[in-house]
Design a protein around this motif. Structure first.
Motif, PDB file in Angstrom:
ATOM      1  N   PHE A 280       8.534  -6.774 -11.088  1.00  0.00           N
ATOM      2  CA  PHE A 280       7.615  -7.273 -10.173  1.00  0.00           C
ATOM      3  C   PHE A 280       6.210  -7.499 -10.627  1.00  0.00           C
ATOM      4  O   PHE A 280       5.488  -8.416 -10.423  1.00  0.00           O
TER       5      PHE A 280
ATOM      6  N   PRO B 292       0.301  -0.371  -9.598  1.00  0.00           N
ATOM      7  CA  PRO B 292       1.927   0.130  -9.842  1.00  0.00           C
ATOM      8  C   PRO B 292       2.212   1.365  -9.212  1.00  0.00           C
ATOM      9  O   PRO B 292       1.208   2.066  -8.868  1.00  0.00           O
TER      10      PRO B 292
ATOM     11  N   GLY C 259      -2.734   4.275  -9.696  1.00  0.00           N
ATOM     12  CA  GLY C 259      -3.390   5.502  -8.993  1.00  0.00           C
ATOM     13  C   GLY C 259      -2.493   5.422  -7.895  1.00  0.00           C
ATOM     14  O   GLY C 259      -1.418   4.935  -7.478  1.00  0.00           O
TER      15      GLY C 259
ATOM     16  N   ALA D 177      -5.011   1.740  -0.965  1.00  0.00           N
ATOM     17  CA  ALA D 177      -5.812   1.374   0.169  1.00  0.00           C
ATOM     18  C   ALA D 177      -6.997   0.612   0.070  1.00  0.00           C
ATOM     19  O   ALA D 177      -7.580  -0.167   0.799  1.00  0.00           O
TER      20      ALA D 177
ATOM     21  N   THR E 186       5.080  -5.234  -2.491  1.00  0.00           N
ATOM     22  CA  THR E 186       6.670  -4.923  -2.298  1.00  0.00           C
ATOM     23  C   THR E 186       6.643  -3.364  -2.092  1.00  0.00           C
ATOM     24  O   THR E 186       6.103  -2.773  -2.689  1.00  0.00           O
ATOM     25  N   GLY E 187       7.509  -3.078  -1.294  1.00  0.00           N
ATOM     26  CA  GLY E 187       7.747  -1.648  -1.065  1.00  0.00           C
ATOM     27  C   GLY E 187       8.413  -1.446   0.336  1.00  0.00           C
ATOM     28  O   GLY E 187       9.006  -2.281   1.112  1.00  0.00           O
TER      29      GLY E 187
ATOM     30  N   VAL F  52       4.913   1.198   4.883  1.00  0.00           N
ATOM     31  CA  VAL F  52       3.699   0.937   4.153  1.00  0.00           C
ATOM     32  C   VAL F  52       3.362  -0.212   4.131  1.00  0.00           C
ATOM     33  O   VAL F  52       2.077  -0.809   4.526  1.00  0.00           O
TER      34      VAL F  52
ATOM     35  N   ILE G  78      -0.263  -1.598   5.289  1.00  0.00           N
ATOM     36  CA  ILE G  78      -1.216  -2.824   4.574  1.00  0.00           C
ATOM     37  C   ILE G  78      -1.680  -4.013   5.658  1.00  0.00           C
ATOM     38  O   ILE G  78      -2.603  -4.622   5.459  1.00  0.00           O
TER      39      ILE G  78
ATOM     40  N   GLU H 223       6.968  -7.922   1.006  1.00  0.00           N
ATOM     41  CA  GLU H 223       8.586  -8.006   0.780  1.00  0.00           C
ATOM     42  C   GLU H 223       9.115  -6.374   0.828  1.00  0.00           C
ATOM     43  O   GLU H 223       8.677  -5.474   0.108  1.00  0.00           O
TER      44      GLU H 223
ATOM     45  N   GLY I 252      11.984  -3.332   3.112  1.00  0.00           N
ATOM     46  CA  GLY I 252      13.136  -2.676   2.884  1.00  0.00           C
ATOM     47  C   GLY I 252      14.183  -3.647   3.584  1.00  0.00           C
ATOM     48  O   GLY I 252      14.183  -4.862   3.972  1.00  0.00           O
TER      49      GLY I 252
HETATM   50  P1  NDP Z   1       6.379   2.687  -1.022  1.00  0.00           P
HETATM   51  O1  NDP Z   1       6.183   1.716   0.257  1.00  0.00           O
HETATM   52  O2  NDP Z   1       6.084   4.047  -0.574  1.00  0.00           O
HETATM   53  O3  NDP Z   1       5.325   2.548  -2.023  1.00  0.00           O
HETATM   54  C1  NDP Z   1       5.120   1.139  -2.480  1.00  0.00           C
HETATM   55  C2  NDP Z   1       3.860   0.899  -3.215  1.00  0.00           C
HETATM   56  O4  NDP Z   1       2.733   0.789  -2.110  1.00  0.00           O
HETATM   57  C3  NDP Z   1       3.488   1.932  -4.106  1.00  0.00           C
HETATM   58  O5  NDP Z   1       2.645   1.507  -5.125  1.00  0.00           O
HETATM   59  C4  NDP Z   1       2.619   3.049  -3.390  1.00  0.00           C
HETATM   60  O6  NDP Z   1       1.786   3.764  -4.033  1.00  0.00           O
HETATM   61  C5  NDP Z   1       1.777   1.963  -2.358  1.00  0.00           C
HETATM   62  N1  NDP Z   1       1.141   2.474  -1.205  1.00  0.00           N
HETATM   63  C6  NDP Z   1       1.651   3.727  -0.537  1.00  0.00           C
HETATM   64  N2  NDP Z   1       0.914   3.859   0.581  1.00  0.00           N
HETATM   65  C7  NDP Z   1      -0.112   2.776   0.593  1.00  0.00           C
HETATM   66  C8  NDP Z   1      -1.214   2.484   1.584  1.00  0.00           C
HETATM   67  N3  NDP Z   1      -1.450   2.981   2.337  1.00  0.00           N
HETATM   68  N4  NDP Z   1      -2.103   1.622   0.940  1.00  0.00           N
HETATM   69  C9  NDP Z   1      -1.643   0.883  -0.196  1.00  0.00           C
HETATM   70  N5  NDP Z   1      -0.812   0.935  -0.982  1.00  0.00           N
HETATM   71  C10 NDP Z   1       0.119   2.244  -0.530  1.00  0.00           C
HETATM   72  O7  NDP Z   1       7.820   2.313  -1.238  1.00  0.00           O
HETATM   73  P2  NDP Z   1       8.672   2.802  -2.392  1.00  0.00           P
HETATM   74  O8  NDP Z   1       7.915   3.430  -3.467  1.00  0.00           O
HETATM   75  O9  NDP Z   1       9.349   3.964  -1.591  1.00  0.00           O
HETATM   76  O10 NDP Z   1       9.543   1.851  -2.821  1.00  0.00           O
HETATM   77  C11 NDP Z   1      10.880   1.715  -2.180  1.00  0.00           C
HETATM   78  C12 NDP Z   1      10.766   0.606  -1.200  1.00  0.00           C
HETATM   79  O11 NDP Z   1      10.385  -0.564  -1.531  1.00  0.00           O
HETATM   80  C13 NDP Z   1      12.043   0.621  -0.431  1.00  0.00           C
HETATM   81  O12 NDP Z   1      11.931   0.543   0.987  1.00  0.00           O
HETATM   82  C14 NDP Z   1      12.518  -0.869  -0.813  1.00  0.00           C
HETATM   83  O13 NDP Z   1      13.375  -1.435   0.150  1.00  0.00           O
HETATM   84  C15 NDP Z   1      11.149  -1.612  -1.025  1.00  0.00           C
HETATM   85  N6  NDP Z   1      11.372  -2.615  -2.023  1.00  0.00           N
HETATM   86  C16 NDP Z   1      11.485  -3.914  -1.401  1.00  0.00           C
HETATM   87  C17 NDP Z   1      11.994  -4.941  -2.221  1.00  0.00           C
HETATM   88  C18 NDP Z   1      11.773  -6.319  -1.780  1.00  0.00           C
HETATM   89  O14 NDP Z   1      11.600  -7.529  -2.516  1.00  0.00           O
HETATM   90  N7  NDP Z   1      11.780  -6.893  -0.292  1.00  0.00           N
HETATM   91  C19 NDP Z   1      12.025  -4.718  -3.584  1.00  0.00           C
HETATM   92  C20 NDP Z   1      12.246  -3.444  -4.020  1.00  0.00           C
HETATM   93  C21 NDP Z   1      11.982  -2.519  -2.989  1.00  0.00           C
HETATM   94  P3  NDP Z   1       2.416   5.402  -4.262  1.00  0.00           P
HETATM   95  O15 NDP Z   1       3.508   5.335  -5.330  1.00  0.00           O
HETATM   96  O16 NDP Z   1       1.211   6.158  -5.008  1.00  0.00           O
HETATM   97  O17 NDP Z   1       2.756   5.943  -2.847  1.00  0.00           O
END
Ligand code: NDP
Length: 471
Positions: free
Chosen positions: A151, A170, A200, A207, A221-222, A226, A230, A244, A246
């Motif tokens: 990523f 990250p 962090g 945030a 991505t996540g 979340v 965002i 990007e 789930g």
């Molecule tokens: P999260 O959404 O929990 O976290 C992703 C990132 O966002 C982390 O760095 C996290 O920090 C950060 N974050 C959390 N809360 C906030 C906020 N309020 N504001 C800004 N940043 C925030 O995902 P996961 O770590 O659980 O990862 C798994 C998810 O990622 C799955 O749902 C998966 O499908 C998705 N994913 C999607 C992909 C795609 O390309 N579509 C590829 C790979 C994964 P912290 O770690 O501190 O919580």
């Protein structure tokens, strides 16, 4: 014990103002193996300020300069590929055979984006008007732990090609591999401030990036939950967003498919990255009359899958990344049993002889698409076998999900599979295989996201069109 106590701001490794410590675990054993000192809001602001200052000059850089930087970044990552892989295997628990390929792919992201950049015309003509594609500004890159190195390289490559500067956040669970990767990126000698990395928490650093008026775009991505936060936070400053998110991708086995050929593809798509993959094909749709035959073949093949220490070259499935993720997957396995799905393989608990965050690769049969295990993204090696009556119903079930990231279609008639693929609401659909095209757009329909990464689509999401008339 690893001690990671630096963040990367304005071209140097510096001690963050944040002083909170976060324990790192070896997921194969569950033992603490290090600590990371977490950046806080002040560090995020410092990183954003450095990126903003660097943007003045970097946005004016030539295509040749950016191409040269992408090549240097590639060389720097390749030079330490083994160190990166070792860190990922220890920290994340991904099987070494797969993680070494992923490191290679992560480096390749720089060359793939260089290819796109080489042929991209930043000034396009529409009749007498010039449409000048202009770098958007500072890009906040917020990413999860399941493919941290890939990523960072893909998002950074796109930003650099576009002439944008970056602040990368990250997951704190990826601190070790981030440190090794940062050393590589630093060695590539980018201008100060073009990339900044502040590990962090999401609620503190993530945030702040989403809030800051000096960040023009978020590449996130996540999880979908979340991603929505965002998007809301970005509205105040009208940030551009690429999300990007789930997936709960269907693997559709049409009734004419060769089941023996389908089985390895079903398992490869379903158990990709130990099941911790957004594109995992976790809903396997099969004609009702073929359900039991496919189930038997899958159970037999699952017996041969090696679940072992991630450092073992034979291992195909490693542990979950964290205790939280382990418990989440256990919860879904128990939920599937409670909901009345047939437990065909795996089940709760650890695989024999393994501890840490290993889970048992699990197959449920006769799953109803309304069950929780068919609706929620589990993010672990848990497959649902869902019977359908006919092709029309298979398409309906495939599309009956909040997500729309990927899909897989298998048939002995590729033209028929192609017709089915056209009716699936997903950003990427693979027929009779598990193909990847790094220049093609990647992203999701529906709640799997907004926008696309990679290739020219990814590049243009970092550019604003500016129209100049009359010159
Ligand atoms: P999260 O959404 O929990 O976290 C992703 C990132 O966002 C982390 O760095 C996290 O920090 C950060 N974050 C959390 N809360 C906030 C906020 N309020 N504001 C800004 N940043 C925030 O995902 P996961 O770590 O659980 O990862 C798994 C998810 O990622 C799955 O749902 C998966 O499908 C998705 N994913 C999607 C992909 C795609 O390309 N579509 C590829 C790979 C994964 P912290 O770690 O501190 O919580």
């Amino acid at each position: 014990m690893h001690q990671i106590d630096k963040v990367y701001i304005n071209g140097e490794f510096v001690t963050p103002k944040g002083s909170a410590l976060f324990d790192l675990y070896n997921p194969a054993t569950g033992a603490v193996n290090g600590q990371v000192r977490l950046a806080n809001r002040d560090d995020a602001q410092k990183a954003i300020a450095a990126a903003k200052a660097a943007f003045q000059a970097f946005s004016q850089s030539s295509k040749e300069t950016r191409l040269a930087l992408l090549q240097r970044l590639y060389d720097a990552v390749v030079a330490r590929a083994d160190d990166i892989t070792a860190a990922v295997v220890e920290e994340y628990g991904g099987p070494v055979s797969m993680m070494s390929q992923w490191t290679t792919m992560a480096a390749q992201n720089f060359l793939d984006m260089a290819d796109t950049l080489e042929s991209y015309d930043f000034t396009q003509k529409i009749r007498a008007s010039d449409v000048v594609m202009t770098p958007i500004g500072v890009v906040g890159i917020v990413i999860p732990w399941n493919s941290n190195v890939g990523f960072i390289t893909s998002r950074l490559a796109t930003a650099i090609a576009a002439g944008c500067c970056t602040v990368i956040k990250p997951s704190e669970m990826s601190a070790l591999q981030t440190q090794v990767l940062c050393e590589c990126l630093h060695a590539a000698g980018l201008p100060n401030g073009v990339f900044n990395v502040v590990t962090g928490t999401g609620i503190e650093v993530g945030a702040e990036i989403a809030r800051s008026p000096d960040v023009a775009k978020i590449s996130f991505t996540g999880s979908t939950a979340v991603g929505k936060d965002i998007l809301r936070a970005s509205a105040d400053t009208m940030k551009r967003v690429t999300l990007e998110l789930g997936g709960k991708s269907p693997t559709i086995i049409l009734d004419d498919a060769d089941l023996d050929a389908a089985v390895p593809l079903i398992l490869a798509a379903g158990f990709l990255n130990s099941g911790q993959a957004c594109i995992a094909g976790t809903r396997v749709l099969v004609a009702r009359e073929k359900h039991d035959e496919l189930a038997q073949k899958l159970v037999a093949a699952m017996n041969d899958i090696v679940v072992a220490e991630p450092t073992d070259p034979a291992s195909r499935i490693g542990p979950m990344v964290s205790r939280k993720q382990y418990e989440r997957v256990q919860g879904y396995i128990i939920k599937g049993i409670e909901e009345g799905a047939d437990l065909l393989a795996g089940g709760p608990g650890h695989p024999e002889g393994l501890g840490g965050y290993f889970v048992r690769p699990t197959l449920f049969g006769n799953v109803d698409n309304a069950m929780t295990i068919a609706r929620d993204e589990i993010f672990g090696p848990v497959l649902c076998l869902i019977p359908y009556e006919d092709e029309e119903q298979a398409i309906t079930i495939a599309n009956d999900t909040d997500y729309g990231l990927a899909a897989y279609v298998m048939s002995s008639d590729p033209a028929r599979a192609g017709r089915v693929a056209e009716r699936i609401d997903a950003g990427r659909i693979c027929i009779n295989g598990f193909q990847h095209e790094p220049q093609a757009p990647f992203g999701g329909f529906k709640q799997s996201g907004i926008g696309r990464q990679y290739g020219v689509h990814g590049l243009e999401s970092h550019l604003e069109p500016k129209v100049i008339m009359g010159r």
